[in-house]
Write a protein that holds these residues in place. Structure first.
Motif, PDB file in Angstrom:
ATOM      1  N   THR A   1     -33.609  46.947  62.073  1.00  0.00           N
ATOM      2  CA  THR A   1     -33.674  47.936  60.996  1.00  0.00           C
ATOM      3  C   THR A   1     -33.413  49.318  61.563  1.00  0.00           C
ATOM      4  N   ARG A   2     -32.427  49.995  60.990  1.00  0.00           N
ATOM      5  CA  ARG A   2     -32.113  51.376  61.380  1.00  0.00           C
ATOM      6  C   ARG A   2     -32.576  52.313  60.269  1.00  0.00           C
ATOM      7  N   LYS A   3     -33.189  53.420  60.675  1.00  0.00           N
ATOM      8  CA  LYS A   3     -33.773  54.349  59.695  1.00  0.00           C
ATOM      9  C   LYS A   3     -33.290  55.764  59.962  1.00  0.00           C
TER      10      LYS A   3
ATOM     11  N   PHE B   1     -34.214  56.269  54.588  1.00  0.00           N
ATOM     12  CA  PHE B   1     -32.982  55.574  54.222  1.00  0.00           C
ATOM     13  C   PHE B   1     -32.788  54.445  55.235  1.00  0.00           C
ATOM     14  N   LEU B   2     -32.927  53.190  54.768  1.00  0.00           N
ATOM     15  CA  LEU B   2     -33.028  52.036  55.650  1.00  0.00           C
ATOM     16  C   LEU B   2     -31.794  51.148  55.536  1.00  0.00           C
ATOM     17  N   ASP B   3     -31.415  50.544  56.671  1.00  0.00           N
ATOM     18  CA  ASP B   3     -30.306  49.594  56.739  1.00  0.00           C
ATOM     19  C   ASP B   3     -30.722  48.493  57.699  1.00  0.00           C
TER      20      ASP B   3
ATOM     21  N   GLU C   1     -30.193  44.382  59.185  1.00  0.00           N
ATOM     22  CA  GLU C   1     -29.319  43.224  59.362  1.00  0.00           C
ATOM     23  C   GLU C   1     -29.997  42.253  60.319  1.00  0.00           C
TER      24      GLU C   1
ATOM     25  N   LYS D   1     -30.152  44.307  54.125  1.00  0.00           N
ATOM     26  CA  LYS D   1     -30.528  45.071  52.933  1.00  0.00           C
ATOM     27  C   LYS D   1     -30.454  46.568  53.242  1.00  0.00           C
ATOM     28  N   ASP D   2     -29.978  47.341  52.260  1.00  0.00           N
ATOM     29  CA  ASP D   2     -30.035  48.805  52.288  1.00  0.00           C
ATOM     30  C   ASP D   2     -31.012  49.247  51.213  1.00  0.00           C
ATOM     31  N   ASP D   3     -31.892  50.186  51.557  1.00  0.00           N
ATOM     32  CA  ASP D   3     -32.892  50.615  50.570  1.00  0.00           C
ATOM     33  C   ASP D   3     -33.384  52.017  50.927  1.00  0.00           C
ATOM     34  N   THR D   4     -34.041  52.629  49.960  1.00  0.00           N
ATOM     35  CA  THR D   4     -34.660  53.948  50.143  1.00  0.00           C
ATOM     36  C   THR D   4     -36.142  53.822  49.827  1.00  0.00           C
TER      37      THR D   4
END
Length: 644
Positions: A505-507, A549-551, A553, A574-577
């Protein structure tokens, strides 16, 4: 108004000078007092009230229908003198109004925050449109209009020859033939002129010298020398007040005498005006005494430091750079991870494995900052203000391992939801319906996480006599790698299972923060503190809120071995805020005899929806889904910071 007796022509000049002097005498103000919006508004209200009073005087002033040429009554000269006095007082009030308006505009030119507060419909007091419908401006225009009206009325009144006409020749002949005409008796001498202030002079108010405040004193003798300057100034102010109170008593005695002589009302009004102006000056001098007393208390509370030590830099304040380290120990609680399912009577229940979700964690961080400048918007009246650009680096590794209780069924069927891998034999998973053989044993769960992050921020720190306030904002970047493994077996069906989920997870985050710092001893002063004079213990609290802001994989795998065999693997992402917050409190301590070293011991608590959780529905066609759920962290911190 009654008809006026003859007056000496110099009355006009006398009243013009009197009105000008009393209207524009400056009101002394304390040397230490700083202007504020309330100061200007009080002056505007005072001017407005005086304008109302003068308007009423002019309204009650009624010119006579006609006037006689001197020396016969009623002469126009007294009324011209009154009108000249009205004009001088009007112009003086107009000058005070314009001066106060200009002072306010000049003051707001350097106080933009206050200028924003005083705006009406987006229009600043520094703009002409602001004063178009202003009540003070309207009162000034009303006063000028009334003066112009009365002045025009008086000028329009004619002066006539009121002497009786000489008898005609025919009348002389009838009365006595060739006898000479009888001359009229001379007019009576005019009464002595009225001088309401004759022999009375207002005592002057001299400048009051208020000692300046200092950040510290090097000895008690130095402080006492400054305090010794205060009593003479207070005595001077009280003497001036007593002299002016005696002057007011003389004015009131003179007014009573004039009232007994039944002089015209405008003479009494001029006396009342002089009394009112003197009372204003007395009240202002009393406020000056209060300022001096406040200054005395501030001087007495100023710290005394030892300035004699060789090499001591009293007033030395750290420069731009700050370096620090942080060690944190606490507890991390991850969200619940749903594994396996049961079903009875068509009711499906997902996530039936009870897992331990907490772990004791330890982290180490480095931080640095650079301070610069002191400009920008201010909160209140700080003694010192700085901007700080900061950077923080941190890393954290943690793991959770737990043996979950066995699942013993009586009437339920047990399901092992699949990942949705369409290339596998059982994409939706498998279901064991016989309660006699589907107990689940040997459930083992392991979770491992690695976090690295960097934060960049800009803060504004404002220091006050009672503490410090810091406000800031910034960016954060972080990477979180998580691995979840769950294993177990169903001996009744000779089947083992193993779930394995790996997610990266990248933030990228945005945050705002604030902190308040209050000294325990109420004597915090950065100049004295950094000179090593005393330790200084402060209580600090902070709060931070942010958006993430999260991405994410990764992969989700399921391996079945034994009686039922299958291997499944799907990619997840998933991408999410999401949002998060953090609050904390600490005790900060500066060791005595050091410069720029601070130690702090504190606690922090935070919540953020940043932890990835795999959800499997057990339905055909549904692949594993990732959701970001809440993780909680509570830890104690030990920080050391060195400024140089």
């Amino acid at each position: 108004m009654r008809n006026h007796p003859p007056r000496i022509l110099v009355l006009a000049t006398f009243f013009t000078a009197l009105a000008s002097a009393t209207a524009i005498v400056p009101v002394g103000s304390p040397a230490m007092a700083k202007p504020s919006a309330a100061t200007f508004d009080a002056e505007f209200q005072s001017i407005r009230q005086e304008m109302k009073d003068l308007w009423l005087e002019m309204h009650n002033f009624k010119p006579l229908p006609k006037y006689c040429r001197p020396p016969l009554e009623p002469m126009k000269i007294p009324h011209n003198s009154v009108m000249q006095m009205f004009g001088a007082r009007t112009q003086a009030l107009m000058a005070r109004f314009r001066a106060n308006k200009q002072s306010l505009q000049d003051f707001l030119a350097g106080n933009h925050e206050l200028e924003k507060e005083l705006m009406l419909n987006g229009v600043s007091p520094r703009e002409r449109n602001y004063w178009r419908d202003n009540k003070y401006q309207l009162e000034a225009e009303r006063l000028q209009k009334k003066f112009n009206q009365r002045d025009a009325e008086l000028k329009a009144k004619p002066e006539r020859n009121c002497a009786p006409a000489a008898p005609t020749k025919t009348e002389i002949e009838v009365i006595g033939g060739n006898q000479p005409p009888v001359q009229p008796p001379p007019p009576p001498p005019p009464p002595p002129p009225v001088d309401p202030l004759k022999g009375l002079t207002r005592p002057p108010f001299k400048a009051i010298n208020i000692p300046p405040l200092s950040k510290h004193y090097c000895s008690q003798q130095e402080m006492n020398a400054v305090l010794a300057l205060i009593p003479p100034e207070i005595a001077k102010a009280k003497t001036e007040i007593e002299a002016n109170e005696a002057y007011i008593a003389q004015l009131r005695t003179r007014r009573a005498e004039l009232e007994q002589r039944k002089v015209e009302s405008h003479w009494l009004t001029s006396m009342d005006y002089e009394i009112h102006q003197t009372e204003i000056l007395i009240a202002d001098r009393q406020r000056t005494i209060e300022v001096i007393e406040t200054t005395r208390r501030l001087i007495q509370s100023t710290p005394i430091v030892d300035c004699s030590n060789e090499g001591k830099e009293v007033g030395w304040i750290p420069g731009g750079w700050t370096l620090g380290t942080e060690v944190a120990i606490g507890e991390l609680t991850i969200p619940d991870k749903p594994y396996l399912s049961t079903e009875v009577g068509g009711n499906l229940r997902l996530g039936v494995v009870a897992l331990d979700r907490t772990d004791t964690i330890a982290s180490v961080g480095l931080n640095g900052a650079y301070a610069f400048g002191s400009s920008g918007p201010k909160i209140g009246n700080p003694t010192r203000q700085r901007w700080l650009v900061s950077a923080e680096l941190g890393t954290l590794r943690y793991g959770i391992r737990a043996d979950a209780p066995d699942i013993v069924t009586t009437t339920e069927g047990v399901g092992i939801p699949g990942t949705g891998d369409l290339t596998s034999m059982f994409p939706a998973g498998v279901f064991f319906a016989n309660p006699a053989f589907n107990d689940v044993e040997g459930i083992d769960y392991r979770h491992h996480g690695e976090w690295q992050g960097v934060r960049l921020g800009i803060d504004q720190r404002s220091e006050y006599d009672c503490g410090a306030v810091t406000l800031g904002a910034g960016l954060s970047f972080a990477d979180l790698d998580t691995t979840d493994v769950l294993t177990g077996s169903i001996p009744g069906f000779l089947t083992d299972f193993r779930y394995s989920t790996d997610v990266d997870t990248r933030k990228v985050g945005l945050f705002v923060k604030g902190a308040v710092e209050v000294p325990v001893d109420r004597l915090w002063n950065s100049a004295v503190r950094y000179a090593g004079e005393f330790s200084g213990i402060r209580i600090r609290s902070n709060v931070e809120v942010g958006v993430n802001f999260l991405d994410a994989e990764g992969h989700d795998r399921l391996d079945l071995t034994g009686f039922v065999s299958d291997a499944q693997a799907v990619r997840v992402g998933k991408d999410d805020t999401t949002f998060g917050y953090k609050i904390g409190a600490a005790i900060a301590y500066a060791p005595p005899g050091t410069k720029g070293l601070d130690l702090s011991l504190g606690v922090e608590y935070g919540e953020s929806d940043t932890h990835p959780v795999a959800h499997r529905s057990g339905q055909t066609g549904d692949a594993t889904q990732i959701e970001f759920e809440q993780q909680d962290i509570f830890f104690g911190t030990l920080r050391s910071t060195f400024r140089f």
